[in-house]
Design an enzyme around this catalytic site. Structure first.
Site: not given
Length: 498
Positions: A81-82, A239
């Protein structure tokens, strides 16, 4: 026989799994890629490495399994992520991806808080933390403005990978929720947040559901991987959302405990207007119109790895933990706090550091090892307590990752969490969730829940031991005091960290 493929784009490697229509893992492959740390606190990767290693992994998957490409119906993704990926109008990457574990953006986080105030939690439902995407965009805007001017779109890691495999651009809600630019409850990009920082809305990609088809394979990709160009490709999810799907966290009361480098407590949530004041994360689920709450222990499995490498380098993990079942609850009076990398939940504190308290000459390596496991589990329980205080009933907890590999630790989790802990028969985490999104997208099942019922099989349930539960209640109360009692000491010690 029909199959789907799940692709899990992790921080250190990409994993591909081939799943049959019965939910069996037929084959799996993994390919690593490097991590770059050009400056202290920075963490970057070359997105093209993800693409090349995924293609290689898919090729090996097809060659090793020897399945007929015509029988592979769909592919979907799970992704770290991110991470910020910027592409220009021609789809070319402008700079290396800035990853979730990059900590250069503290100044930008404070600016976000000051600018948005209470609106941040009202709209994005999460605090401004260095790992999120918006602070990274603001860092690039401030330090590399010429690069942001070249940018046509920002993507998250798995979305860039999917673009390179299909030529189509999109982002699913579960991953978008971790950017701080999404209106989480209303499932749309927030123009109010973007305009507050003079970011054009054109930077934000089209939003789709995690199970939505987003194209088919490009002919060149199909030729290289030995798959067919008409293979369906689905959006995939973050995820943690995919890990939840792969663990069957798809109804109220279902909760997941995932212990890897970090540790995650994640619980299914249908309450749209839940007020958590940013104490835990609140994200969109991979299931349509559902959410999940999530607490994070930054150094869960990492604490155990650090302990082994520091004090028992020559032992395997199994050897290190082989006698912990002989040590009673409380580890002979030792308490460990897993703050060796700072902490996230319930203390978003980059400066706090770990403690190993209560050591005496009678303690052994096994005492300390058990204390490390107890401390990690106590930290995760703090996230559970926040969820319970919101009115959530935790009916069972599915254990995945490293925390599911040791029976004593599994029983410890049941006793400390005060809930049944389920070990799965075939635990594949986010890769399984990605494959399930493809299976659902292909129409194999009427819902993700139906898919989970067919694919996910419990191996054993660990029930709380009433005597141990009572013992751990007192120990947990002591554990909760350590942060406050060591807070100021850690602040003063920061000047000596060199």
């Amino acid at each position: 026989m029909k199959y789907v493929i799940g692709i899990d784009l992790g921080t250190s490697a990409v994993k591909t799994v081939l799943l049959s229509k019965e939910g069996n893992i037929v084959c799996e492959q993994a390919q690593p890629y490097p991590l770059s740390r050009p400056e202290a606190g920075w963490s970057e990767q070359n997105p093209e490495d993800w693409v090349q290693q995924t293609l290689s992994s898919l090729c090996q998957l097809m060659e090793t399994s020897n399945v007929n490409p015509e029988d592979v119906e769909g592919i979907s993704f799970s992704g770290q992520m991110h991470g910020l990926v910027l592409i220009d109008a021609n789809g070319r990457v402008i700079r290396p991806a800035i990853l979730w574990n990059d900590t250069r953006t503290t100044e930008q986080c404070r600016r976000i808080e000051k600018t948005l105030g209470d609106k941040l939690l009202t709209i994005a439902c999460n605090r401004a933390l260095e790992g999120f995407t918006l602070p990274k965009l603001l860092w690039v805007k401030e330090h590399e403005p010429e690069l942001l001017e070249q940018a046509s779109l920002f993507l998250l890691p798995k979305d860039f990978l999917r673009y390179r495999l299909t030529g189509n651009l999109a982002m699913d809600y579960s991953d978008a929720a971790g950017t701080l630019l999404l209106d989480v409850r209303n499932k749309c990009w927030s123009s109010e947040i973007a305009e507050a920082f003079d970011l054009p809305m054109s930077l934000c990609p089209t939003l789709v559901e995690a199970f939505e088809q987003t194209g088919t394979l490009l002919p060149t990709v199909a030729e290289f991987t030995k798959l067919l160009p008409e293979t369906k490709v689905f959006a995939g999810g973050a995820d943690n959302a995919c890990g939840a799907i792969g663990a069957g966290i798809l109804s109220e009361g279902k909760t997941m405990c995932s212990i890897g480098t970090s540790g995650v407590i994640l619980s299914y949530e249908q309450r749209k207007e839940l007020k958590l004041d940013g104490r835990v994360h609140f994200f969109n689920h991979g299931e349509q119109d559902a959410f999940y709450t999530m607490g994070v222990t930054l150094a869960a499995g990492h604490s155990l790895t650090w302990f082994k490498e520091t004090f028992a380098k020559d032992l395997s993990f199994d050897e290190l933990l082989q006698d912990i079942h002989l040590i009673p609850a409380g580890s002979g009076g030792i308490l460990f706090t897993p703050y060796i990398s700072g902490e996230r939940t319930p203390h978003p504190d980059a400066d706090i550091r770990g403690s190993l308290i209560g050591l005496d000459a009678g303690h052994t390596l096994s005492h300390a090892a058990r204390a490390v496991l107890e401390g990690i589990t106590f930290s995760l329980r703090e996230s559970l307590e926040i969820m319970r205080q919101s009115g959530k009933e935790i009916t069972e907890i599915v254990a995945i990752g490293g925390g599911s590999l040791n029976e004593t630790w599994l029983q410890m989790q049941a006793d400390i969490f005060e809930a049944p802990v389920v070990k799965l028969e075939n635990e594949q985490g986010p890769a399984m969730g990605a494959a399930m999104l493809a299976a659902y997208g292909c129409g194999w099942f009427s819902s993700l829940r139906a898919c989970a019922e067919a694919f996910i099989r419990p191996a054993r349930v660990y029930s709380p031991n009433p005597q141990q539960v009572e013992e751990y209640q007192g120990l947990f109360s002591l554990y909760q005091q350590v942060y406050g009692l060591t807070y100021e000491l850690n602040r003063q010690l920061t000047v000596y960290r060199r």
